[in-house]
Design an enzyme around this catalytic site. Structure first.
Site, PDB file in Angstrom:
ATOM      1  N   ALA A  39      38.829  40.675  37.442  1.00 30.94           N
ATOM      2  CA  ALA A  39      39.730  40.558  38.804  1.00 30.94           C
ATOM      3  C   ALA A  39      39.144  41.775  39.477  1.00 30.94           C
ATOM      4  CB  ALA A  39      41.212  40.726  38.682  1.00 30.94           C
ATOM      5  N   ASN A  40      39.862  42.091  40.742  1.00 31.26           N
ATOM      6  CA  ASN A  40      39.596  43.432  41.226  1.00 31.26           C
ATOM      7  C   ASN A  40      40.784  44.047  41.895  1.00 31.26           C
ATOM      8  OD1 ASN A  40      39.813  42.694  44.349  1.00 31.26           O
ATOM      9  ND2 ASN A  40      38.137  41.042  43.598  1.00 31.26           N
ATOM     10  N   ARG A  41      40.799  45.135  42.472  1.00 29.21           N
ATOM     11  CA  ARG A  41      41.867  45.702  42.772  1.00 29.21           C
ATOM     12  C   ARG A  41      42.606  45.376  44.184  1.00 29.21           C
ATOM     13  NH1 ARG A  41      42.087  50.211  39.469  1.00 29.21           N
ATOM     14  NH2 ARG A  41      39.946  51.032  38.593  1.00 29.21           N
TER      15      ARG A  41
END
Ligand SMILES: Cc1cc2nc3c(=O)[nH]c(=O)nc-3n(C[C@H](O)[C@H](O)[C@H](O)COP(=O)(O)O)c2cc1C
Length: 436
Positions: free
Chosen positions: A242-244
């Site tokens: 995932a990413n932020r």
């Protein structure tokens, strides 16, 4: 003081801590459909007065300033303390108060508002308004005002159906006063059923928005496809890459465009924030699902691709949870490229006349953004620097640059809601012209 509040609020089933938290969490004016609007809320003496606590919160959530006036009878149902805590403003109750008259005065009270809302509007208040009586603060303010008026009647069905109330209602409507409700249902105090139930707070808010909506809807009739949030790329049924991205910026832009009248089709990756108001949302997980959903929404007048789409996904997604076995090496993750959704839209046969992409970069911000214009077939790239620990990902502020073929606009650091409003206005202006 707090103990008194606890007792009084306890009667309403609202613990003081919860109310205080509710009041603190209400955002200040600045964004929202009622941003900067001043509402004078007159609370009448009916059982439904308790619903006004929620009404105040809902109005303030949308950016309105709420100044409350309570009738003497209203004070029997809700306390000025609770009302004032939620409104974050002084509560007015007395006509003959030297202090209040000196501070604000009943005439100014009625003038310093964009709209007056009476909720609950008792049979008594309706009668006074219809006949021009002014024998307490609420009725005097109402008679002294030339502001638009919205009333939310609430009373027993017999009172509502009484010939006198019918006459008063007809007079008020003839005078241009707008009514919201009442609905039909069971009465809180008597258990009787029939018309007289006060409209729910959100119905009242919708009527307020409609009445105050002097804004033209420059994007009415335009369809805008959007993406927001991160994507999750599965490794196995329980793990993912995932990413932020929080989705805050994209969701705020979707809401701002809808506010200007656009039909917004938002494809959102997995986020923890609520769907933006007035926007139809499709929830997806992976980049491929996001691409498929976006394609379904073409053609559109504009595309605003804000999502932080993962560039890669695992090549060898496992159908079963990968097991850690003693003595075995950690599994190697093979990656393959994900579809480039922005480039897909920018080079599509169904390309919208305005394509806006976002670029979160940690280095060479402008060079990378300029390159993306051509590579992705975008008209604008909204570039933001996410290199700092306190950067934009997940935060509430953003400092962006708008990179177009004719140059770079540098916008100062502002809240994501402000970026959204400004960008929505720019998109709106661009869509009014033939060439973008
Ligand atoms: C328990 C109770 C509930 C009441 N509920 C209502 C009501 O829902 N609607 C209404 O018009 N009057 C209601 N009344 C009567 C009003 O409180 C009364 O007419 C009062 O004078 C209204 O004052 P105001 O219009 O200045 O607020 C209620 C009275 C009591 C004692």
């Amino acid at each position: 003081m707090e103990e008194e509040a606890r007792l009084l609020l306890g009667e309403l089933g609202e613990p003081i801590d919860e109310l205080k938290a509710a009041a603190v969490n209400v955002p200040s004016a600045g964004s929202g459909s009622l941003s900067g609007r001043r509402i004078l809320l007159i609370i009448g003496g009916g059982i439904a007065a308790y619903k006004c606590l929620d009404l105040i919160r809902r109005l303030r959530e949308r950016g309105a300033r709420v100044r409350p006036v309570l009738t003497k009878a209203a004070e029997e149902f809700v306390t000025p303390l609770a009302v004032g805590a939620l409104a974050g403003d002084k509560v007015f109750t007395e006509l003959f108060s030297r202090e209040d008259e000196h501070d604000v005065g009943h005439i100014r009270l009625s003038r310093e508002a964009d709209l007056i809302v009476v909720a609950p509007a008792t049979a008594d208040l309706m009668a006074k308004m219809a006949n021009g009586l002014a024998n307490d603060l609420a009725s005097t303010v109402l008679l002294a005002s030339d502001k638009p008026l919205l009333i939310a009647p609430a009373m027993n069905p017999k009172m509502w159906n009484h010939a006198a109330t019918r006459r008063n209602r007809a007079t008020l409507e003839k005078d241009g006063i707008r009514l919201v409700g009442p609905g039909t249902g069971e009465m809180a105090e008597s258990g009787e059923s029939g018309p007289g139930r006060m409209a729910e707070p959100l119905e009242i808010v919708a009527a307020v928005e409609e009445l105050l909506d002097r804004n033209p809807k420059p994007l009415a009739g335009k369809t805008i496809v959007m993406t927001s949030g991160p994507t999750h790329e599965p490794i196995d049924p329980v793990r993912y890459i995932a990413n932020r991205s929080s989705g805050k910026q994209g969701h705020a832009i979707a809401a701002a465009l809808a506010q200007l009248g656009a039909t917004v089709r938002l494809v959102s990756g997995p986020v923890t924030i609520p769907d933006p108001e007035g926007v139809s949302v499709v929830h997806v997980e992976s980049a491929r699902e996001m691409r498929d959903a976006v394609e379904q929404f073409l053609p559109a007048d504009a595309a605003v691709m804000v999502a932080a789409v993962a560039d890669w996904r695992t090549a060898n997604e496992s159908g079963e949870k990968l097991k850690k076995r003693p003595g075995e090496k950690a599994p190697a993750l093979q990656m393959v490229e994900n579809p480039d959704i922005l480039a897909g839209v920018g080079h599509s046969k169904l390309r919208p006349s305005l394509v806006v992409g976002f670029a979160a970069e940690t280095q060479d911000l402008l060079t990378n953004a300029r390159e993306k214009l051509d590579k992705k077939g975008a008209d604008w790239i909204v570039a933001n620097d996410v290199s700092h620990a306190t950067g934009v990902m997940g935060g509430d502020r953003n400092a962006v640059r708008i990179v177009t073929r004719s140059g770079v606009e540098e916008w100062p650091d502002m809240t994501k809601a402000e970026v959204a409003e400004r960008l929505a206005a720019k998109i709106s202006a661009a869509l009014q012209t033939v060439e973008v």
